[in-house]
Enzyme design. Structure first.
Site, PDB file in Angstrom:
ATOM      1  N   VAL A   1      17.331 -19.235 -32.041  1.00 45.07           N
ATOM      2  CA  VAL A   1      16.866 -18.544 -31.742  1.00 45.07           C
ATOM      3  C   VAL A   1      16.597 -17.738 -30.403  1.00 45.07           C
ATOM      4  O   VAL A   1      17.536 -17.962 -29.829  1.00 45.07           O
ATOM      5  CB  VAL A   1      14.550 -18.720 -31.881  1.00 45.07           C
ATOM      6  CG1 VAL A   1      14.614 -18.758 -33.310  1.00 45.07           C
ATOM      7  CG2 VAL A   1      14.833 -19.660 -31.002  1.00 45.07           C
ATOM      8  N   SER A   2      16.073 -16.442 -30.640  1.00 47.52           N
ATOM      9  CA  SER A   2      16.581 -15.582 -28.653  1.00 47.52           C
ATOM     10  C   SER A   2      16.087 -15.835 -27.368  1.00 47.52           C
ATOM     11  O   SER A   2      16.402 -15.939 -26.823  1.00 47.52           O
ATOM     12  CB  SER A   2      15.868 -13.999 -29.265  1.00 47.52           C
ATOM     13  OG  SER A   2      16.726 -13.169 -30.700  1.00 47.52           O
ATOM     14  N   LYS A   3      14.467 -16.744 -27.827  1.00 53.40           N
ATOM     15  CA  LYS A   3      14.132 -16.933 -26.959  1.00 53.40           C
ATOM     16  C   LYS A   3      14.032 -18.706 -26.248  1.00 53.40           C
ATOM     17  O   LYS A   3      13.891 -19.887 -27.903  1.00 53.40           O
ATOM     18  CB  LYS A   3      12.239 -16.367 -26.970  1.00 53.40           C
ATOM     19  CG  LYS A   3      12.304 -14.672 -26.790  1.00 53.40           C
ATOM     20  CD  LYS A   3      10.899 -14.249 -26.594  1.00 53.40           C
ATOM     21  CE  LYS A   3      10.739 -12.900 -26.732  1.00 53.40           C
ATOM     22  NZ  LYS A   3       9.791 -12.076 -26.750  1.00 53.40           N
TER      23      LYS A   3
END
Length: 204
Positions: free
Chosen positions: A8-10
């Site tokens: 996931v990006s965050k």
């Protein structure tokens, strides 16, 4: 053996990997063989991806939920899969635009071969555009590359200063905004012009 990777990006907890995790487990990946990163796909420092790729062995298959979980762009993906293939490792994508990719099957290899060809085509286009831009710039009297650190005025100042016994080389370099290596490449300790210095003075 199936090995899963998810991302996931965050890293602030606002995004979860639950959906990816469930899909990987349903595909037959053991929970202990799932690697997870919380970082943008554009970042190179993804420690879990590095550990995952390092741990894969001949005959294993890397499973990802979507293709964009693995690579930051097409060329990056092609390079990763090329390395996997060279080591006898397969890649399987479960859903999304790359769901047809399963390099353990003949049809999956064909699909990825098309991706690889497109990536090579993109590289050639970039190279052609760069070459054309340089040719056009030279036709207008401009040259590519970094600006020269030494200008004709700086070379002349260096020649005049280096021949004086009271000149401090460190102070002169600071004044010119160059390193000692750059200075000595253009002018000798006695203030004599060297080849690089001659090139600078010969420029228009």
């Amino acid at each position: 053996m199936l090995v899963g990777y998810m991302r996931v990006s965050k890293a602030d907890g606002s995004q979860t990997t639950d959906l990816q995790h469930d899909a990987l487990i349903a595909a037959g990946v053991g929970p202990e063989r799932v690697y997870e990163d919380r970082a943008s796909g554009k970042r190179d420092d993804r420690p879990e991806l590095a550990a995952c790729l390092k741990g894969l062995r001949d005959g294993d298959t890397l499973v990802v939920w979507k293709l964009d979980r693995l690579g930051r762009d097409l060329r990056h993906l092609v390079n990763i899969v090329h390395d996997l293939t060279e080591h006898g490792i397969g890649l399987k994508v479960l859903t999304g635009q790359g769901a047809a990719i399963d390099t353990t099957t003949a049809s999956g290899k064909l699909i990825f071969g098309i991706f690889a060809a497109l990536a090579e085509f993109e590289r050639e286009l970039i190279s052609e555009r760069t070459t054309a831009g340089l040719v056009a710039a030279r036709a207008r009297g401009r040259t590519g590359g970094r600006p020269f650190k030494m200008t004709p005025a700086k070379v002349r100042l260096a020649m005049a200063s280096m021949g004086k016994p009271d000149t401090h080389v460190g102070d002169l370099c600071a004044e010119l905004g160059v390193t000692r290596q750059t200075l000595y490449r253009h002018v000798s300790p006695a203030g004599e012009l060297r080849d690089d210095g001659k090139k600078v003075l010969s420029r228009r």
